[in-house]
Scaffold this active site. Structure first.
Site, PDB file in Angstrom:
ATOM      1  N   SER A   1       2.636  -0.427   1.286  1.00 30.48           N
ATOM      2  CA  SER A   1       2.135  -0.966   0.478  1.00 30.48           C
ATOM      3  C   SER A   1       0.953  -2.044   1.318  1.00 30.48           C
ATOM      4  O   SER A   1       1.084  -3.051   1.579  1.00 30.48           O
ATOM      5  CB  SER A   1       1.976  -1.632  -1.063  1.00 30.48           C
ATOM      6  OG  SER A   1       0.495  -1.635  -1.795  1.00 30.48           O
TER       7      SER A   1
ATOM      8  N   LYS B   1       8.337  -3.448  -7.532  1.00 35.09           N
ATOM      9  CA  LYS B   1       8.528  -2.315  -7.978  1.00 35.09           C
ATOM     10  C   LYS B   1      10.080  -1.865  -7.825  1.00 35.09           C
ATOM     11  O   LYS B   1      10.279  -1.163  -5.937  1.00 35.09           O
ATOM     12  CB  LYS B   1       7.680  -0.856  -8.290  1.00 35.09           C
ATOM     13  CG  LYS B   1       6.994  -1.062  -9.285  1.00 35.09           C
ATOM     14  CD  LYS B   1       5.394  -1.058  -9.615  1.00 35.09           C
ATOM     15  CE  LYS B   1       4.841  -0.834  -8.609  1.00 35.09           C
ATOM     16  NZ  LYS B   1       3.575  -1.830  -8.559  1.00 35.09           N
TER      17      LYS B   1
ATOM     18  N   GLU C   1      -5.009  -8.404 -12.419  1.00 35.37           N
ATOM     19  CA  GLU C   1      -5.220  -6.437 -11.869  1.00 35.37           C
ATOM     20  C   GLU C   1      -5.952  -5.731 -12.760  1.00 35.37           C
ATOM     21  O   GLU C   1      -5.124  -5.821 -14.547  1.00 35.37           O
ATOM     22  CB  GLU C   1      -4.709  -6.470 -11.136  1.00 35.37           C
ATOM     23  CG  GLU C   1      -2.806  -6.017 -11.669  1.00 35.37           C
ATOM     24  CD  GLU C   1      -1.945  -4.829 -10.646  1.00 35.37           C
ATOM     25  OE1 GLU C   1      -2.552  -3.975 -10.441  1.00 35.37           O
ATOM     26  OE2 GLU C   1      -1.286  -5.018 -10.647  1.00 35.37           O
TER      27      GLU C   1
HETATM   28  N1  PSU Z   1       1.863  -4.059 -11.328  1.00 33.61           N
HETATM   29  C1  PSU Z   1       2.761  -2.451 -13.088  1.00 33.61           C
HETATM   30  N2  PSU Z   1       2.326  -1.963 -12.212  1.00 33.61           N
HETATM   31  C2  PSU Z   1       1.773  -1.521 -11.841  1.00 33.61           C
HETATM   32  C3  PSU Z   1       1.097  -2.263 -10.198  1.00 33.61           C
HETATM   33  C4  PSU Z   1       1.600  -3.603  -9.754  1.00 33.61           C
HETATM   34  O1  PSU Z   1       4.109  -3.269 -13.258  1.00 33.61           O
HETATM   35  O2  PSU Z   1       0.777  -0.285 -12.013  1.00 33.61           O
HETATM   36  C5  PSU Z   1      -0.206  -1.322  -9.201  1.00 33.61           C
HETATM   37  C6  PSU Z   1      -0.159  -2.708  -8.674  1.00 33.61           C
HETATM   38  O3  PSU Z   1      -1.635  -3.156  -8.918  1.00 33.61           O
HETATM   39  C7  PSU Z   1      -0.087  -3.084  -7.263  1.00 33.61           C
HETATM   40  C8  PSU Z   1      -0.556  -0.763  -7.124  1.00 33.61           C
HETATM   41  O4  PSU Z   1      -0.634  -3.173  -6.040  1.00 33.61           O
HETATM   42  O5  PSU Z   1       0.736  -0.527  -8.640  1.00 33.61           O
HETATM   43  C9  PSU Z   1       0.762  -0.676  -5.333  1.00 33.61           C
HETATM   44  O6  PSU Z   1       0.637   0.216  -5.660  1.00 33.61           O
HETATM   45  P1  PSU Z   1       0.519   1.117  -3.860  1.00 33.61           P
HETATM   46  O7  PSU Z   1       2.017   1.221  -3.931  1.00 33.61           O
HETATM   47  O8  PSU Z   1      -0.275   2.528  -4.165  1.00 33.61           O
HETATM   48  O9  PSU Z   1       0.305   0.300  -2.682  1.00 33.61           O
HETATM   49 MN    MN Z   2       1.048   3.401  -0.347  1.00 36.13          MN
END
Ligand code: PSU
Ligand code: MN
Length: 304
Positions: A141, A160, A26
């Site tokens: 998410s 995370k 990604e």
């Molecule tokens: N993994 C990491 N760092 C990141 C991400 C994943 O080690 O920054 C990113 C990915 O792109 C994931 C996003 O989809 O964080 C999640 O964002 P949100 O919580 O807004 O869906």
């Molecule tokens: Mn979100």
């Protein structure tokens, strides 16, 4: 018929022609997950790790009205250096393509692009999930719903640790997403090996994970698998060290009214500051570890 505007880098085009195993990567982690210039170093290192493990990396982004499957060195650099790149999830992909903006793909958007490109395996750091306080913010998410509908195996170090992990596992169960811990019974917690929660499933070999991916296709099941690969012991940050840091970053986000797409980047960057860069070191190590496993799974699937 699907007629997606895909553009393959020369390296990825050659790999496809030769039938070599590919691993999608990604780009939100580059544009919004890591500080510059660590993001550029990470992007290069993770690609090198995939190559060293016998597969071909395909970093995904939207540039110039096309879904780029594999980036050149110059494109990677531009993505890492540009501060206002759009963060693309499922909802944003088509709009970004037609407006010609540059966009970095999240886990959800990268899964969509990987499927369009015929790539079965994708390595990242940690997926998005149910945020703490989701019972009032409703912040869940789009990565979770994507795992339920797009058939890509996503290799992560869990969700995370800034998230509400019990609720994240509950939603994944509701959505029918296999959550597979590797080499241990516990669900890992990104920067730490053990979340204190049992993982629903455990598999200890890339062969088994690849076979399960193929079996899901034979069963006609939509959706992917979430592989939860614990960070190497030497690189982990004990959960007890992180808890007060996460709590503080979370409180600051609330006080500053940070919402929607900005939440995860804000928390990651505050935690990086509050740990003096230690979280960035751990995040780097876990991404490289995931890249190695993803390459091994991709090799097995390409043999199947
Ligand atoms: N993994 C990491 N760092 C990141 C991400 C994943 O080690 O920054 C990113 C990915 O792109 C994931 C996003 O989809 O964080 C999640 O964002 P949100 O919580 O807004 O869906
Ligand atoms: Mn979100």
């Amino acid at each position: 018929m699907i007629d997606a505007p895909l553009a393959f880098s020369p390296e990825v085009a050659a790999a496809r022609a030769a039938g070599r195993p590919l691993v999608a990567l990604e780009s939100t982690i580059i544009s919004h997950g890591f500080p510059y210039p660590r993001n550029l170093a990470l992007a290069r290192a993770v690609e090198a790790e995939v190559r060293a493990a016998g597969a071909v990396p395909a970093t995904v982004a939207v540039i110039g009205g096309r879904i780029r499957i594999g980036l050149t060195e110059a494109e990677t650099r531009a993505l890492a250096e540009t501060p206002d790149v759009a963060k693309l999830s499922r909802a944003d992909l088509a709009q970004c393509l037609v407006t010609g903006r540059t966009g970095a793909t999240t886990v959800a958007a990268t899964m969509i692009c990987a499927r369009l490109a015929g790539i079965a395996v994708f390595a990242t750091g940690g997926i998005g999930g149910v945020h703490r306080g989701a019972e009032t913010s409703f912040d869940i998410s789009a990565d979770l719903q994507e795992l339920a509908q797009t058939p890509v195996t996503v290799v992560s170090a869990g969700a995370k640790a800034i998230l509400d992990l019990p609720k994240t596992l509950e939603v994944l169960e509701t959505l029918g997403v296999p959550v597979i811990a590797v080499g241990q019974d516990a669900f890992p917690a990104f920067w730490s090996r053990d979340s204190g929660l049992p993982a629903p499933l455990r598999m200890d070999s890339p062969e088994g994970i690849a076979a399960a991916h193929v079996m899901r296709a034979r069963l006609g099941l939509p959706g992917g698998q979430l592989v939860a690969n614990p960070i190497p012991a030497a690189d982990e940050i004990p959960a007890a060290d992180l808890a007060p840091v996460i709590a503080r970053a979370q409180a600051e986000a609330e006080a500053q009214g940070i919402a929607a797409k900005r939440v995860t980047p804000f928390l990651l960057s505050r935690i990086a500051e509050l740990t003096g860069g230690r979280s960035v070191e751990a995040n780097t190590a876990l991404v490289l570890n995931n890249a190695r496993l993803a390459a091994a799974i991709a090799r097995e699937i390409s043999r199947a």
